[in-house]
Design an enzyme around this catalytic site. Sequence first.
Site, PDB file in Angstrom:
ATOM      1  N   PHE A  59       3.800  23.159  -7.785  1.00 10.19           N
ATOM      2  CA  PHE A  59       4.497  24.254  -6.878  1.00 10.19           C
ATOM      3  C   PHE A  59       4.432  23.980  -5.399  1.00 10.19           C
ATOM      4  CE2 PHE A  59       6.026  28.167  -9.067  1.00 10.19           C
ATOM      5  CZ  PHE A  59       6.094  27.762 -10.357  1.00 10.19           C
TER       6      PHE A  59
ATOM      7  N   CYS B 178      11.752  36.603 -11.842  1.00  9.45           N
ATOM      8  CA  CYS B 178      10.431  37.247 -11.801  1.00  9.45           C
ATOM      9  C   CYS B 178       9.861  37.479 -10.457  1.00  9.45           C
ATOM     10  CB  CYS B 178       9.668  36.433 -12.642  1.00  9.45           C
ATOM     11  SG  CYS B 178       9.752  36.680 -14.620  1.00  9.45           S
TER      12      CYS B 178
HETATM   13  P1  NAD Z   1      15.906  40.334 -20.469  1.00  7.03           P
HETATM   14  O1  NAD Z   1      16.679  41.469 -19.523  1.00  7.03           O
HETATM   15  O2  NAD Z   1      16.282  39.107 -20.822  1.00  7.03           O
HETATM   16  O3  NAD Z   1      15.550  41.199 -21.881  1.00  7.03           O
HETATM   17  C1  NAD Z   1      15.418  42.546 -22.136  1.00  7.03           C
HETATM   18  C2  NAD Z   1      15.901  43.144 -23.300  1.00  7.03           C
HETATM   19  O4  NAD Z   1      15.332  44.455 -23.328  1.00  7.03           O
HETATM   20  C3  NAD Z   1      17.597  43.216 -23.004  1.00  7.03           C
HETATM   21  O5  NAD Z   1      18.039  42.683 -24.263  1.00  7.03           O
HETATM   22  C4  NAD Z   1      17.760  44.804 -23.319  1.00  7.03           C
HETATM   23  O6  NAD Z   1      18.802  45.086 -23.829  1.00  7.03           O
HETATM   24  C5  NAD Z   1      16.446  45.154 -24.004  1.00  7.03           C
HETATM   25  N1  NAD Z   1      16.062  46.406 -23.984  1.00  7.03           N
HETATM   26  C6  NAD Z   1      16.299  47.293 -22.776  1.00  7.03           C
HETATM   27  N2  NAD Z   1      15.506  48.590 -23.347  1.00  7.03           N
HETATM   28  C7  NAD Z   1      15.501  48.648 -24.668  1.00  7.03           C
HETATM   29  C8  NAD Z   1      14.750  49.508 -25.754  1.00  7.03           C
HETATM   30  N3  NAD Z   1      14.513  50.694 -25.215  1.00  7.03           N
HETATM   31  N4  NAD Z   1      14.892  49.244 -26.977  1.00  7.03           N
HETATM   32  C9  NAD Z   1      15.171  47.768 -27.300  1.00  7.03           C
HETATM   33  N5  NAD Z   1      15.637  47.049 -26.495  1.00  7.03           N
HETATM   34  C10 NAD Z   1      15.571  47.320 -25.077  1.00  7.03           C
HETATM   35  O7  NAD Z   1      14.536  40.479 -19.802  1.00  7.03           O
HETATM   36  P2  NAD Z   1      13.546  39.262 -19.838  1.00  7.03           P
HETATM   37  O8  NAD Z   1      13.671  38.311 -19.022  1.00  7.03           O
HETATM   38  O9  NAD Z   1      13.115  38.996 -21.167  1.00  7.03           O
HETATM   39  O10 NAD Z   1      12.085  40.079 -19.331  1.00  7.03           O
HETATM   40  C11 NAD Z   1      11.368  41.099 -20.058  1.00  7.03           C
HETATM   41  C12 NAD Z   1      10.105  41.544 -19.264  1.00  7.03           C
HETATM   42  O11 NAD Z   1       9.418  40.142 -19.297  1.00  7.03           O
HETATM   43  C13 NAD Z   1      10.155  41.730 -17.869  1.00  7.03           C
HETATM   44  O12 NAD Z   1       9.223  42.668 -17.526  1.00  7.03           O
HETATM   45  C14 NAD Z   1       9.857  40.390 -17.058  1.00  7.03           C
HETATM   46  O13 NAD Z   1       9.271  40.633 -15.767  1.00  7.03           O
HETATM   47  C15 NAD Z   1       8.802  39.817 -17.992  1.00  7.03           C
HETATM   48  N6  NAD Z   1       8.750  38.366 -17.909  1.00  7.03           N
HETATM   49  C16 NAD Z   1       9.974  37.611 -17.908  1.00  7.03           C
HETATM   50  C17 NAD Z   1       9.793  36.149 -17.912  1.00  7.03           C
HETATM   51  C18 NAD Z   1      11.023  35.359 -17.607  1.00  7.03           C
HETATM   52  O14 NAD Z   1      10.851  34.071 -17.585  1.00  7.03           O
HETATM   53  N7  NAD Z   1      12.062  35.908 -17.974  1.00  7.03           N
HETATM   54  C19 NAD Z   1       8.480  35.677 -17.902  1.00  7.03           C
HETATM   55  C20 NAD Z   1       7.375  36.502 -17.828  1.00  7.03           C
HETATM   56  C21 NAD Z   1       7.490  37.794 -17.919  1.00  7.03           C
END
Ligand code: NAD
Length: 434
Positions: free
Chosen positions: A252, A263
């Site tokens: 980093f 994020c």
């Molecule tokens: P994303 O937007 O790719 O996926 C979220 C999914 O949840 C979507 O497909 C949406 O349709 C679904 N969803 C929303 N409400 C719902 C419900 N009530 N029932 C069922 N499905 C529902 O998001 P992501 O990137 O996977 O991130 C998810 C969480 O993880 C966030 O809080 C993010 O901060 C955290 N996170 C993400 C990463 C990353 O690299 N993307 C890494 C660590 C943590």
Amino acid sequence: MRVTMIGSGYVGLVSGACFADFGHEVTCVDTDAGKIAALKRGEIPIYEPGLDDLVANNVRAGRLSFTTELSGPVAAADAVFIAVGTPSRRGDGHADLSYVHQAARDVVAAIDGFTVVVTKSTVPVGTGDEVERIMRETRPDADFAVVSNPEFLREGAAIADFKRPDRIVIGTEDDRARKVMEDLYRPLYLNAAPLLFTARRTSELIKYAGNAFLATKITFINEIADLCERVGANVQEVARGIGLDNRIGGKFLHAGPGYGGSCFPKDTLALIKTAQDMESPLRLVETVVAVNDQRKRAMARKVIAACGGSVRGKRIAILGLAFKPNTDDMREAPSLSIVTALLDAGAEIVAYDPEAMASARTLMPEIAYAPDAYSCLDGADALVIVTEWDAFRALDLDRVKATLRHPVVIDLRNIYRSGEMHERGFTYVNVGNA
Ligand code: NAD
């Protein structure tokens, strides 16, 4: 064990597929019917290296399935993971917890017997208490424990990160929940992956503190890069020189156009808001966010300067749009601000990205897209490298020079060598290398 994943995005789908690969029986649920239909057809809605094979193998083995119907899989589950989005709330920057709260209501209505409900989404400290309150209020008779288990995977390396994590943080003080979580992660545990048990609030804060620290480290080296340009020093050598100190570490410390992605921007903002509400402001993180916000447009000014002070009427080729390589994720990508600033300055933009063009097209319909890297450069007055995809690291520089109208390269990821580029006759500008 039986696992139900609520939310099948980057985190839910990868975690679900990996848990299935450990031998658990996993159902991935999503409210997005299009996403579930695609997954059922064997199509992966996101680009993540290795995910297609992992999903296909586990579906074939009967351990992984997809549905929009949450109640059956939740009733049968030992553990239900909430992995829905927690974007920045419009207007104030707090984490929008509406998806998490809705998932909690949906889940508690369906649970049958003792169930561990795990918040995998990144949520502000205290959210576990609120989820528990909502669930108790909705169904006082239900038997459950709410656990925090933040996810640390990185897009682009998500499967390896999930299967070989530096640590697994589990926030619970409930003995039954602890046992379920140990059993779930046992395949990793045997390989000595450090399982760190903490109180729930501590676990929630670990995720934000980790992201804020990493964002600070990037922003620090970016500012040092700016200083390097002023004083005639080389930021890559400075980074190596400090990174070899074990107390600092070399990761980093790559100077670039500022952090983006799904994020760091939203999580730093949400942490600042929590800290302000608690009257314990995090001034360092507030500054990091402000410095990073200004940096993206500053990169456009760097391009304009390299083009002789104006890009009006000039054609600028952009290689790389995703916020980092090996993902199609465009959320808060630096390319968005850089392209907007160049359009504001009167440039014509042609872009190419190996995986992110479909999502980029919806966000930036006003620019042109090329089918490959070299056609992107065709007749351009300058090339800007915004994302360091491997495919851009070894371009045929003779061909690049012959294809561009003017041999101007602005390398915002420092993937080429300044001396060599100048020898080849390019006007070459990078980050932090005078
Ligand atoms: P994303 O937007 O790719 O996926 C979220 C999914 O949840 C979507 O497909 C949406 O349709 C679904 N969803 C929303 N409400 C719902 C419900 N009530 N029932 C069922 N499905 C529902 O998001 P992501 O990137 O996977 O991130 C998810 C969480 O993880 C966030 O809080 C993010 O901060 C955290 N996170 C993400 C990463 C990353 O690299 N993307 C890494 C660590 C943590």
